[in-house]
Design an enzyme around this catalytic site. Structure first.
Site, PDB file in Angstrom:
ATOM      1  N   LYS A  90      36.231  41.130  38.778  1.00 39.19           N
ATOM      2  CA  LYS A  90      37.525  40.407  38.742  1.00 39.19           C
ATOM      3  C   LYS A  90      38.160  40.310  40.132  1.00 39.19           C
ATOM      4  O   LYS A  90      39.285  40.758  40.359  1.00 39.19           O
ATOM      5  CB  LYS A  90      38.504  41.059  37.760  1.00 39.19           C
ATOM      6  CG  LYS A  90      38.000  41.078  36.315  1.00 39.19           C
ATOM      7  CD  LYS A  90      39.074  41.573  35.372  1.00 39.19           C
ATOM      8  CE  LYS A  90      38.617  41.639  33.937  1.00 39.19           C
ATOM      9  NZ  LYS A  90      37.709  42.768  33.654  1.00 39.19           N
ATOM     10  N   PHE A  91      37.420  39.703  41.059  1.00 33.37           N
ATOM     11  CA  PHE A  91      37.938  39.500  42.413  1.00 33.37           C
ATOM     12  C   PHE A  91      39.236  38.696  42.343  1.00 33.37           C
ATOM     13  O   PHE A  91      39.350  37.776  41.528  1.00 33.37           O
ATOM     14  CB  PHE A  91      36.913  38.741  43.256  1.00 33.37           C
ATOM     15  CG  PHE A  91      35.663  39.532  43.547  1.00 33.37           C
ATOM     16  CD1 PHE A  91      35.654  40.496  44.538  1.00 33.37           C
ATOM     17  CD2 PHE A  91      34.513  39.327  42.811  1.00 33.37           C
ATOM     18  CE1 PHE A  91      34.499  41.235  44.814  1.00 33.37           C
ATOM     19  CE2 PHE A  91      33.354  40.049  43.072  1.00 33.37           C
ATOM     20  CZ  PHE A  91      33.352  41.005  44.078  1.00 33.37           C
TER      21      PHE A  91
HETATM   22  P1  5BU Z   1      35.909  46.721  24.515  1.00 36.15           P
HETATM   23  O1  5BU Z   1      35.584  48.165  24.515  1.00 36.15           O
HETATM   24  O2  5BU Z   1      34.969  45.880  23.658  1.00 36.15           O
HETATM   25  O3  5BU Z   1      37.364  46.446  24.210  1.00 36.15           O
HETATM   26  O4  5BU Z   1      35.649  46.295  26.036  1.00 36.15           O
HETATM   27  C1  5BU Z   1      35.907  45.004  26.516  1.00 36.15           C
HETATM   28  C2  5BU Z   1      35.365  44.822  27.914  1.00 36.15           C
HETATM   29  O5  5BU Z   1      35.623  43.496  28.350  1.00 36.15           O
HETATM   30  C3  5BU Z   1      35.957  45.736  28.967  1.00 36.15           C
HETATM   31  O6  5BU Z   1      34.928  46.047  29.891  1.00 36.15           O
HETATM   32  C4  5BU Z   1      37.020  44.905  29.654  1.00 36.15           C
HETATM   33  O7  5BU Z   1      37.168  45.237  31.017  1.00 36.15           O
HETATM   34  C5  5BU Z   1      36.462  43.511  29.514  1.00 36.15           C
HETATM   35  N1  5BU Z   1      37.495  42.460  29.406  1.00 36.15           N
HETATM   36  C6  5BU Z   1      38.358  42.351  28.342  1.00 36.15           C
HETATM   37  O8  5BU Z   1      38.328  43.162  27.428  1.00 36.15           O
HETATM   38  N2  5BU Z   1      39.257  41.327  28.294  1.00 36.15           N
HETATM   39  C7  5BU Z   1      39.354  40.396  29.252  1.00 36.15           C
HETATM   40  O9  5BU Z   1      40.167  39.470  29.154  1.00 36.15           O
HETATM   41  C8  5BU Z   1      38.449  40.519  30.340  1.00 36.15           C
HETATM   42  C9  5BU Z   1      37.532  41.540  30.386  1.00 36.15           C
HETATM   43 BR1  5BU Z   1      38.515  39.294  31.674  1.00 36.15          BR
END
Ligand code: 5BU
Length: 254
Positions: A90-91
């Site tokens: 996420k730069f």
């Molecule tokens: P979870 O454990 O399924 O909730 O993890 C979700 C992953 O997706 C986690 O690594 C977040 O950093 C990533 N993520 C997210 O959840 N929502 C977003 O909008 C973004 C990334 Br961009």
């Protein structure tokens, strides 16, 4: 609706091409968010769940005992099981800074991550900076057009402007982090986090949709699943369930 295979043939970015192709070959649109904090746990996930996934998504900076050998092992496993590595970095800085964050420092992300992503809040310079490093290595960039948590600001005109930036950098931008398909262009791949087999959320604002909703109703391409899988009693069995649900939803969409 085009298949992943047809879309592979249309895309000139080598990473987008490879990704669509391997999804079709392996019959999986599942990405795992391997948010563990030790080298050993990360390698275990990559090796055990590797056969089920198209993408291993990392947050490399949360690993307590990171070393260069971890990267070598992840690359080996990505070849062994045929999946791509996506560093969810996420730069979000000016072009000149993100260029260094991508290429240098401790992690040398550009050397091993097939895919990375960027916020569009700095404007097109963030893409141009990353592209100076990543394009010649054949890498792909995802833009955060939308986010999953409650109250996030990536909506409306922000999302619209992000789509425009992607269209202006189609050689390097291969798609979006988004909750739904946003553009008709078959070369943009849509990846959606916030996925669980049951809808709901966590205590810190995360919101979950089901694979069926994300892939079939919202038209996204890849489900990104973290805790739903790695916190299960049997992560491999759970990964198979998500893989099946994601692939079934894709086939129903076709
Ligand atoms: P979870 O454990 O399924 O909730 O993890 C979700 C992953 O997706 C986690 O690594 C977040 O950093 C990533 N993520 C997210 O959840 N929502 C977003 O909008 C973004 C990334 Br961009």
């Amino acid at each position: 609706m085009q298949t992943y295979k047809q879309r592979a043939e249309l895309c000139s970015n080598p990473t987008a091409h490879r990704l669509f192709k391997l999804m079709e070959e392996k019959q999986t649109n599942l990405a795992i968010a391997a948010d563990v904090i030790s080298k050993q746990e990360l390698i275990k996930i990559a090796d055990e769940l590797g056969p089920e996934i198209c993408v291993l998504k990392t947050h490399i900076d949360i690993i307590e005992d990171f070393d260069d050998d971890l990267v070598i092992q992840l690359q080996r496993l990505s070849e062994k099981h045929n999946f791509l590595l996506f560093e969810d970095r996420k730069f979000a800085d000016i072009g000149n800074t993100v260029k260094h964050q991508y290429e240098n420092g401790v992690y040398h992300i550009a050397d091993w991550a097939d895919i990375t992503n960027a916020h569009t809040v700095p404007g097109p310079g963030v893409i141009e900076g990353l592209k100076e490093v990543g394009l010649r290595k054949g890498r792909g960039l995802l833009l955060l057009a939308e986010m999953s948590p409650k109250g996030n600001l990536a909506t409306g005109s922000y999302t619209e402007a992000s789509l425009k930036m992607a269209e202006e950098h189609k050689d390097f931008v291969i798609g979006f982090i988004t909750m739904k398909k946003l553009l008709d262009d078959p070369c943009f791949i849509n990846m959606t986090p916030g996925v669980k087999l049951v809808q709901g959320g966590d205590a810190l604002g995360q919101q979950y949709n089901t694979p069926e909703k994300v892939i079939k109703e919202q038209g996204s391409d890849i489900i990104i699943v973290g805790r739903g899988i790695y916190q299960a009693d049997d992560p491999l069995a759970e990964a198979k369930k998500y893989r099946e649900a994601g692939w079934q939803a894709y086939q129903n969409r076709l």
